[in-house]
Write a protein that holds these residues in place. Structure first.
Motif, PDB file in Angstrom:
ATOM      1  N   GLN A 182     -23.354  25.807 -18.127  1.00 18.90           N
ATOM      2  CA  GLN A 182     -24.363  24.782 -18.295  1.00 18.90           C
ATOM      3  C   GLN A 182     -24.665  24.580 -19.766  1.00 18.90           C
ATOM      4  O   GLN A 182     -24.571  25.505 -20.566  1.00 18.90           O
ATOM      5  N   GLN A 183     -25.046  23.347 -20.130  1.00 16.12           N
ATOM      6  CA  GLN A 183     -25.449  23.052 -21.483  1.00 16.12           C
ATOM      7  C   GLN A 183     -26.939  23.322 -21.635  1.00 16.12           C
ATOM      8  O   GLN A 183     -27.699  23.293 -20.671  1.00 16.12           O
ATOM      9  N   SER A 239     -27.746  18.669 -26.529  1.00 12.67           N
ATOM     10  CA  SER A 239     -26.683  19.486 -25.966  1.00 12.67           C
ATOM     11  C   SER A 239     -25.738  19.912 -27.083  1.00 12.67           C
ATOM     12  O   SER A 239     -25.677  19.286 -28.147  1.00 12.67           O
ATOM     13  N   HIS A 244     -19.082   9.280 -22.610  1.00 11.45           N
ATOM     14  CA  HIS A 244     -19.178  10.404 -21.679  1.00 11.45           C
ATOM     15  C   HIS A 244     -20.375  11.293 -21.994  1.00 11.45           C
ATOM     16  O   HIS A 244     -20.794  12.089 -21.148  1.00 11.45           O
ATOM     17  N   HIS A 245     -20.958  11.158 -23.195  1.00 10.27           N
ATOM     18  CA  HIS A 245     -22.176  11.906 -23.507  1.00 10.27           C
ATOM     19  C   HIS A 245     -23.389  11.357 -22.753  1.00 10.27           C
ATOM     20  O   HIS A 245     -24.399  12.052 -22.642  1.00 10.27           O
ATOM     21  N   ASN A 297     -24.627  11.280 -19.823  1.00 10.73           N
ATOM     22  CA  ASN A 297     -24.483  11.903 -18.516  1.00 10.73           C
ATOM     23  C   ASN A 297     -25.806  11.856 -17.765  1.00 10.73           C
ATOM     24  O   ASN A 297     -26.805  11.298 -18.231  1.00 10.73           O
ATOM     25  N   ALA A 298     -25.816  12.466 -16.588  1.00  8.64           N
ATOM     26  CA  ALA A 298     -27.020  12.432 -15.748  1.00  8.64           C
ATOM     27  C   ALA A 298     -28.179  13.180 -16.398  1.00  8.64           C
ATOM     28  O   ALA A 298     -29.336  12.767 -16.281  1.00  8.64           O
ATOM     29  N   ASP A 299     -27.881  14.283 -17.097  1.00 14.51           N
ATOM     30  CA  ASP A 299     -28.956  15.030 -17.753  1.00 14.51           C
ATOM     31  C   ASP A 299     -29.617  14.209 -18.855  1.00 14.51           C
ATOM     32  O   ASP A 299     -30.845  14.206 -19.000  1.00 14.51           O
ATOM     33  N   GLU A 309     -28.233   9.067 -10.293  1.00 15.92           N
ATOM     34  CA  GLU A 309     -26.828   9.241  -9.930  1.00 15.92           C
ATOM     35  C   GLU A 309     -26.146   7.890  -9.754  1.00 15.92           C
ATOM     36  O   GLU A 309     -25.001   7.692 -10.201  1.00 15.92           O
ATOM     37  N   HIS A 368     -25.823   6.302 -13.264  1.00 15.40           N
ATOM     38  CA  HIS A 368     -24.757   6.956 -14.027  1.00 15.40           C
ATOM     39  C   HIS A 368     -23.376   6.476 -13.567  1.00 15.40           C
ATOM     40  O   HIS A 368     -22.483   6.215 -14.388  1.00 15.40           O
ATOM     41  N   HIS A 408     -20.535   4.188 -15.935  1.00 16.30           N
ATOM     42  CA  HIS A 408     -19.191   4.665 -16.260  1.00 16.30           C
ATOM     43  C   HIS A 408     -18.117   3.895 -15.515  1.00 16.30           C
ATOM     44  O   HIS A 408     -16.949   3.919 -15.940  1.00 16.30           O
TER      45      HIS A 408
END
Length: 392
Positions: free
Chosen positions: A44-45, A57, A80-81, A83-85, A119, A122, A126
Motif C-alpha cells: 500500500q502507498q 504518495s 495513472h496517478h 487513482n481512486a485514493d 469507482e 475513476h 481512464h
C-alpha cells in the motif's frame, strides 16, 4: 493485522522447542523466539490518517524529484496517478457547503454512496468516457459595485480537477519562480505582503510600478496555454482532459455558450492554468530582464487575481481579502514615506491587487523630494533675508 498505517502485532512462534531429558535439556533444546511484525503493509502507498491531512504518495514524490532533476523533462505518463485514493482525497478536500453546478449534486448527496461513485468516476476517466459538464453562470459583487462572472463546475468535475491539480503541482511547483504568490500551496496574500514589507524597509526604493491585467481569465489564449502545457506534459490523455474543461462551456439561463478563449473563472483548475500561462508569458521574461538589463536591484511580486467566491484557506470573500490587502498596503506606504530613500535606482513591481490610487498619491521618493524641496526653499529664503538685513 492489515489496517492502514498500523504496525502488525508481534508474531508468536507456533513451533515449540524440542524436548529432551532433564540432564541434557538445556544443551539440546532449540529456543524459538517471537518477532515483531512489519511496520505497515508494503503493497500500500502512504496515505493520510485524517481527511484534512494532505499527504503525497511515493509515486507523486518521485514525479517531483524527476521534475527537479531535469527542468526540460516531458512527462508522458501522468494520468495513472489519478487513482481512486487521490479522487477520494480530492472529494474530502472540497468545501462541504459549496454551491452545486448544473447537475445539482451537492457534497452530501455524492457522499451517500461515495465508494461506488468514485469507482465509477475513476473508470470513466481512464476509459475516456468522462464528459465535462458546462459551468453554471453566477455573479458575485465586486468592490467597485460591478459584478464578477463565475462558472460553478459540477461536483465530479471539481473532484477530477483537484486530483489533476495535485498531480501537476508536483511539476510546476518546481518550475514556478519565487516571486509568484497567487494560489500556490503554502503561499498567499500575506506572504506577498511580507515580501513587500521586507523590500521596502530593508532596501532603498525609488520607483513603484503597479500593473493590472484587465480581464485576464477571459482573454488568455487557449491555444497558447496548451502549447505551454506541452512543454512539460507529454501525456495526451491528460491534455485531452484539460481540453474538455476548456471547451465545456457556460450555461446561463438555459443558453450554452462555448468561449474560444479564456478559462472558466471559478473552477478548481483555473488558478493553476493561469499561473502556468503567466509563468511563460510574464515571469520568465521579467526574471530574464532583471538579470540581464536592470542596472540595479529590482523587487517583483506577482499575485494571481481572485477566481472564486471565497478563499479556501481563510474562508473570506475576495472583497474582504482586498480590504485586508489595501489596509496593509497603505500602512506600508505610510512607513515608507517616513524613511528617506537613497540615491539607488531600485524599482519595485507590485501585484495587481494593490490599489492604484494609493500608489499615485504616495510614492516614497516623491514625498521625500517634496519635503526636501520645501526645506531647501525655506533655508534659502531665510538666508536671503539675513543678507538683506546685514546690508541695511
Amino acid at each position: 493485522m492489515h489496517a492502514t498505517e498500523k504496525s502488525d502485532s508481534p508474531i508468536v512462534p507456533g513451533k515449540p522447542t524440542n524436548k529432551a531429558d532433564p540432564p541434557v535439556a538445556e544443551s539440546v533444546a532449540e529456543p524459538v523466539e517471537g518477532r515483531g511484525g512489519a511496520k505497515g503493509n508494503g503493497h500500500q502507498q502512504s496515505r493520510g490518517r485524517a481527511q484534512s491531512r494532505v499527504t503525497l504518495s511515493p509515486a507523486l514524490e518521485r514525479v517531483r524529484e524527476a521534475a527537479r532533476r531535469d527542468r526540460k523533462l516531458r512527462f508522458t505518463s501522468l494520468l495513472h496517478h489519478v487513482n481512486a485514493d487521490l479522487l477520494r482525497q480530492s472529494y474530502y478536500a472540497l468545501k462541504r457547503k459549496a454551491a452545486p453546478g448544473v447537475d445539482g449534486m451537492t457534497w452530501q448527496d455524492y457522499g451517500q454512496d461515495l465508494e461506488n461513485n468514485l469507482e465509477d468516476l475513476h473508470g470513466r476517466v481512464h476509459r475516456g468516457a468522462y464528459r465535462a459538464l458546462p459551468g453554471r453562470r453566477t455573479y458575485i459583487p465586486k468592490t467597485d459595485g460591478r459584478q464578477r462572472a463565475l462558472a460553478i463546475a459540477a461536483l465530479e468535475d471539481k473532484i477530477v480537477q483537484r486530483a489533476v491539480v495535485t498531480v501537476l503541482n508536483q511539476i510546476y511547483e518546481v518550475d514556478f519562480l519565487g516571486f509568484s504568490y497567487g494560489f500556490r500551496p503554502g503561499r498567499g496574500q500575506h506572504d506577498a505582503l511580507d515580501a513587500l514589507a521586507t523590500g521596502f524597509l530593508l532596501r532603498k526604493v525609488n520607483w513603484i510600478l503597479d500593473a493590472d491585467i484587465a480581464g485576464f481569465f477571459d482573454s488568455l489564449s487557449q491555444e497558447r496555454l496548451l502549447d505551454f502545457l506541452k512543454l512539460r506534459i507529454g501525456d495526451r490523455r491528460l491534455l485531452r482532459l484539460i481540453g474538455k474543461w476548456l471547451k465545456a462551456g457556460i450555461l446561463e439561463e438555459g443558453l450554452l455558450t462555448v468561449p474560444e478563449q479564456g478559462t472558466p473563472q471559478g473552477s478548481v483548475i483555473s488558478p493553476l492554468l493561469s499561473n502556468v500561462y503567466l509563468h511563460y508569458v510574464l515571469d520568465r521574461w521579467a526574471q530574464e530582464w532583471r538579470e540581464r538589463h536592470a542596472r540595479d536591484k529590482m523587487i517583483i511580486v506577482r499575485l494571481t487575481p481572485m477566481t472564486s467566491s471565497s478563499d479556501s484557506s481563510t474562508g473570506r470573500t475576495p472583497s474582504a481579502l482586498r480590504r485586508t490587502w489595501r489596509c496593509a498596503w497603505s500602512s506600508m506606504l505610510c512607513r515608507c514615506t517616513r524613511t528617506r530613500p537613497g540615491s539607488s535606482s531600485s524599482a519595485a513591481t507590485l501585484p495587481s491587487d494593490a490599489p492604484s490610487g494609493a500608489l499615485a498619491s504616495r510614492r516614497p521618493s516623491t514625498s521625500w523630494a517634496s519635503r526636501t524641496s520645501a526645506r531647501r526653499a525655506r533655508r534659502e529664503s531665510s538666508s536671503c533675508a539675513g543678507k538683506r538685513d546685514a546690508s541695511l
